[in-house]
Design a protein around this motif. Sequence first.
Motif, short mmCIF file in Angstrom:
data_model
loop_
_atom_site.label_atom_id
_atom_site.label_comp_id
_atom_site.label_asym_id
_atom_site.label_seq_id
_atom_site.Cartn_x
_atom_site.Cartn_y
_atom_site.Cartn_z
N ASP A 91 0.83 -1.20 0.00
CA ASP A 91 0.00 0.00 0.00
C ASP A 91 0.87 1.26 0.00
O ASP A 91 0.62 2.19 -0.78
CB ASP A 91 -0.91 -0.02 1.23
N TYR B 40 -1.56 -3.59 -3.72
CA TYR B 40 -2.21 -3.43 -5.02
C TYR B 40 -1.62 -4.44 -6.01
O TYR B 40 -0.39 -4.53 -6.16
CB TYR B 40 -2.02 -2.00 -5.55
N PRO C 137 -4.12 -7.20 9.57
CA PRO C 137 -4.48 -6.81 8.21
C PRO C 137 -3.26 -6.39 7.39
O PRO C 137 -2.32 -5.78 7.91
CB PRO C 137 -5.42 -5.62 8.42
N TYR C 138 -3.30 -6.73 6.10
CA TYR C 138 -2.27 -6.32 5.15
C TYR C 138 -2.97 -5.81 3.90
O TYR C 138 -4.00 -6.36 3.49
CB TYR C 138 -1.35 -7.49 4.79
N SER C 139 -2.40 -4.78 3.28
CA SER C 139 -3.01 -4.22 2.09
C SER C 139 -1.94 -3.92 1.04
O SER C 139 -0.79 -3.65 1.36
CB SER C 139 -3.80 -2.95 2.41
N GLU D 188 -6.70 -6.65 -0.03
CA GLU D 188 -6.79 -6.54 1.42
C GLU D 188 -6.96 -7.94 1.99
O GLU D 188 -7.87 -8.67 1.60
CB GLU D 188 -7.97 -5.65 1.84
N ARG E 297 -7.00 -3.11 -5.76
CA ARG E 297 -6.74 -3.17 -4.32
C ARG E 297 -6.74 -4.61 -3.80
O ARG E 297 -7.56 -5.43 -4.21
CB ARG E 297 -7.80 -2.36 -3.59
#
Length: 210
Positions: free
Chosen positions: A158, A192, A188-190, A181, A179
């Motif tokens: 992210d 692209y 949590p990990y985010s 997620e 995105r």
Amino acid sequence: MMLRRPWSTGGTRLVYRLLLAVDLEKYSHLDAQRQLAAQKDLRRLLNGCARRTGLRTNDWYRQPGGDGELVVMPADVDIPHVVGAFTSDLECALAELNRGRATRLRMRLALHHGTVIDGPLGPAGDAPVVVSRLLDSAPLREHLTEHQDRDLALVVSDTLYKDVVGSGFCALKPTDFSRLEVVIKEKPYSGYIHDDRLQPRELPLPAPAA
């Protein structure tokens, strides 16, 4: 053994570095001989892409993992150039390698810029965890499975997406990402995932002045 490249702090302080993690698809399905061939192909691909895009692998810290590798880049690396040029060249090189092959070499690639510290067993800190979680995430695995016409599935963290891809100085278009997620081990990990084919190879960086 403490890390000596691309930094040497004796495990006393955190530093910010660009990390690259790569993993081969269905490596465990191969017999020992084909696993060895796949490892050699992967190392040649990474070294060749680095050479063509003006990167020096002697400055990398490399942690092989059998079916993949974790790389910590040096402090002075041009991050937008790596995210754009190196990844584009890797997809092109993979396509060339797989042309005419009955069994293609396919892989996942994750990139993140964050904090890391050298430890007795390898890189420690938040960055190695983030890049590894993104690399192993189910959405990225599914993306590679669903796109059988592609040989490379790329995810950027992210922060890397916001700071680098969206900067205008990277060859990859922000609109070509979707995105991601996930929650792994209650955290949590985010990031692209790159949805489109990567851009043609960029010219390598000019050689540094003597």
